[in-house]
Write a protein that holds these residues in place. Structure first.
Motif, PDB file in Angstrom:
ATOM      1  N   UNK A  42       6.137   6.614  18.616  1.00 41.12           N
ATOM      2  CA  UNK A  42       7.338   5.788  18.817  1.00 41.12           C
ATOM      3  C   UNK A  42       7.272   4.486  18.031  1.00 41.12           C
ATOM      4  N   UNK A  43       6.721   4.573  16.851  1.00 37.37           N
ATOM      5  CA  UNK A  43       6.662   3.430  15.941  1.00 37.37           C
ATOM      6  C   UNK A  43       7.632   3.683  14.781  1.00 37.37           C
ATOM      7  N   UNK A  44       8.055   2.651  14.049  1.00 33.84           N
ATOM      8  CA  UNK A  44       8.997   2.859  12.940  1.00 33.84           C
ATOM      9  C   UNK A  44       8.328   3.295  11.634  1.00 33.84           C
ATOM     10  N   UNK A  45       7.022   3.435  11.639  1.00 34.79           N
ATOM     11  CA  UNK A  45       6.286   3.551  10.380  1.00 34.79           C
ATOM     12  C   UNK A  45       6.434   4.888   9.667  1.00 34.79           C
ATOM     13  N   UNK A  46       6.648   5.975  10.388  1.00 33.41           N
ATOM     14  CA  UNK A  46       6.851   7.260   9.723  1.00 33.41           C
ATOM     15  C   UNK A  46       8.117   7.191   8.875  1.00 33.41           C
ATOM     16  N   UNK A  47       9.189   6.700   9.479  1.00 38.79           N
ATOM     17  CA  UNK A  47      10.444   6.549   8.731  1.00 38.79           C
ATOM     18  C   UNK A  47      10.220   5.681   7.505  1.00 38.79           C
ATOM     19  N   UNK A  48       9.540   4.562   7.696  1.00 36.78           N
ATOM     20  CA  UNK A  48       9.318   3.655   6.584  1.00 36.78           C
ATOM     21  C   UNK A  48       8.496   4.308   5.470  1.00 36.78           C
ATOM     22  N   UNK A  49       7.480   5.083   5.844  1.00 31.82           N
ATOM     23  CA  UNK A  49       6.666   5.774   4.841  1.00 31.82           C
ATOM     24  C   UNK A  49       7.524   6.723   4.019  1.00 31.82           C
ATOM     25  N   UNK A  50       8.327   7.538   4.685  1.00 32.26           N
ATOM     26  CA  UNK A  50       9.129   8.533   3.976  1.00 32.26           C
ATOM     27  C   UNK A  50      10.287   7.907   3.205  1.00 32.26           C
ATOM     28  N   UNK A  51      10.715   6.727   3.614  1.00 31.35           N
ATOM     29  CA  UNK A  51      11.781   6.029   2.891  1.00 31.35           C
ATOM     30  C   UNK A  51      11.242   5.128   1.777  1.00 31.35           C
ATOM     31  N   UNK A  52       9.930   5.001   1.700  1.00 33.71           N
ATOM     32  CA  UNK A  52       9.325   4.155   0.664  1.00 33.71           C
ATOM     33  C   UNK A  52       9.401   2.679   0.971  1.00 33.71           C
ATOM     34  N   UNK A  53       9.542   2.329   2.258  1.00 34.01           N
ATOM     35  CA  UNK A  53       9.690   0.921   2.640  1.00 34.01           C
ATOM     36  C   UNK A  53       8.544   0.414   3.515  1.00 34.01           C
ATOM     37  N   UNK A  54       7.483   1.189   3.652  1.00 36.64           N
ATOM     38  CA  UNK A  54       6.362   0.800   4.517  1.00 36.64           C
ATOM     39  C   UNK A  54       5.654  -0.421   3.946  1.00 36.64           C
ATOM     40  N   UNK A  55       5.519  -1.449   4.781  1.00 37.88           N
ATOM     41  CA  UNK A  55       4.749  -2.644   4.413  1.00 37.88           C
ATOM     42  C   UNK A  55       3.279  -2.345   4.696  1.00 37.88           C
ATOM     43  N   UNK A  56       2.524  -2.131   3.648  1.00 40.41           N
ATOM     44  CA  UNK A  56       1.126  -1.733   3.815  1.00 40.41           C
ATOM     45  C   UNK A  56       0.243  -2.861   4.327  1.00 40.41           C
ATOM     46  N   UNK A  57       0.790  -4.062   4.489  1.00 41.85           N
ATOM     47  CA  UNK A  57       0.056  -5.173   5.083  1.00 41.85           C
ATOM     48  C   UNK A  57       0.267  -5.254   6.596  1.00 41.85           C
ATOM     49  N   UNK A  58       1.158  -4.409   7.125  1.00 42.58           N
ATOM     50  CA  UNK A  58       1.518  -4.436   8.542  1.00 42.58           C
ATOM     51  C   UNK A  58       0.373  -4.005   9.459  1.00 42.58           C
ATOM     52  N   UNK A  59      -0.483  -3.102   8.990  1.00 48.65           N
ATOM     53  CA  UNK A  59      -1.581  -2.574   9.801  1.00 48.65           C
ATOM     54  C   UNK A  59      -2.739  -2.239   8.870  1.00 48.65           C
ATOM     55  N   UNK A  60      -3.981  -2.485   9.275  1.00 48.68           N
ATOM     56  CA  UNK A  60      -5.122  -2.206   8.389  1.00 48.68           C
ATOM     57  C   UNK A  60      -5.167  -0.767   7.872  1.00 48.68           C
ATOM     58  N   UNK A  61      -4.767   0.214   8.692  1.00 51.18           N
ATOM     59  CA  UNK A  61      -4.799   1.611   8.261  1.00 51.18           C
ATOM     60  C   UNK A  61      -3.889   1.861   7.059  1.00 51.18           C
ATOM     61  N   UNK A  62      -2.801   1.094   6.980  1.00 52.38           N
ATOM     62  CA  UNK A  62      -1.794   1.346   5.958  1.00 52.38           C
ATOM     63  C   UNK A  62      -2.268   1.010   4.544  1.00 52.38           C
ATOM     64  N   UNK A  63      -3.350   0.266   4.417  1.00 51.99           N
ATOM     65  CA  UNK A  63      -3.820  -0.094   3.067  1.00 51.99           C
ATOM     66  C   UNK A  63      -4.120   1.164   2.241  1.00 51.99           C
ATOM     67  N   UNK A  64      -4.558   2.234   2.880  1.00 48.20           N
ATOM     68  CA  UNK A  64      -4.859   3.463   2.147  1.00 48.20           C
ATOM     69  C   UNK A  64      -3.598   4.237   1.765  1.00 48.20           C
ATOM     70  N   UNK A  65      -2.454   3.808   2.267  1.00 47.30           N
ATOM     71  CA  UNK A  65      -1.187   4.458   1.943  1.00 47.30           C
ATOM     72  C   UNK A  65      -0.448   3.745   0.814  1.00 47.30           C
TER      73      UNK A  65
END
Length: 177
Positions: free
Chosen positions: A38-61
């Motif tokens: 129930x987080x917005x991050x899947x949508x953001x990843x698939x839309x190309x709008x994910x802020x990779x600074x939002x969470x440490x895990x996202x740096x690898x994305x």
């Protein structure tokens, strides 16, 4: 044909398929960050709008361009990111029955989840209904041509995981429940 309600959120991460019929359905799972729902991050990843600074895990994305045709959330709600006639970028290096490049001829459906967390009744209902609709539209997608990501990328991918009840899902598709 049963009407499937989906929110249309067009992803830039897709392109035209080669001239080949759609004949495979690939079931995946995803959660961002892993294990969180129930987080917005899947949508953001698939839309190309994910802020990779939002969470440490996202740096690898960072820089990753990926999509699926649709995502089914824990509530059963569906977001569609890529037209089914287009090629979504979901399977990566893959092969099915000796044929590589599964994205060329497959539809990819993501379930919000993990390999080990049970999927919800609502997800099974939405997935079965969507599968039946896709089988009507693309008759080459038979029950034997519905696979997990793990089946087309063994050793590299494990989803949809041990928590996915293939018997239940296939029964629902066959019986229309």
């Amino acid at each position: 044909m049963t009407e499937i309600r989906a929110n249309w959120l067009p992803s830039p991460h897709c392109d035209d398929r080669p001239d080949t019929p759609i004949s495979l359905l690939v079931i995946h799972n995803i959660s961002l960050p892993p294990g969180e729902f129930a987080q917005p991050y899947i949508k953001q990843l698939f839309l190309g709008t994910l802020d990779c600074n939002e969470h440490p895990y996202f740096s690898q994305l960072r820089g990753l361009k990926v999509s699926a045709h649709a995502v089914i959330y824990r509530t059963g709600e569906i977001d569609q990111f890529v037209d089914y006639d287009k090629r979504a970028w979901h399977a990566g290096v893959s092969s099915f029955q000796g044929r590589s490049r599964c994205n060329d001829y497959a539809i990819g459906i993501e379930l919000e989840g993990t390999d080990t967390a049970p999927y919800t009744d609502e997800q099974y209902q939405s997935l079965a209904a969507l599968t039946r609709m896709l089988q009507q539209q693309y008759p080459l997608i038979t029950l034997g041509r519905i696979v997990g990501h793990n089946d087309i990328a063994p050793g590299r991918k494990t989803d949809p995981g041990v928590a996915f009840d293939w018997g239940r899902f296939r029964g629902m598709v066959q019986t229309g429940l």
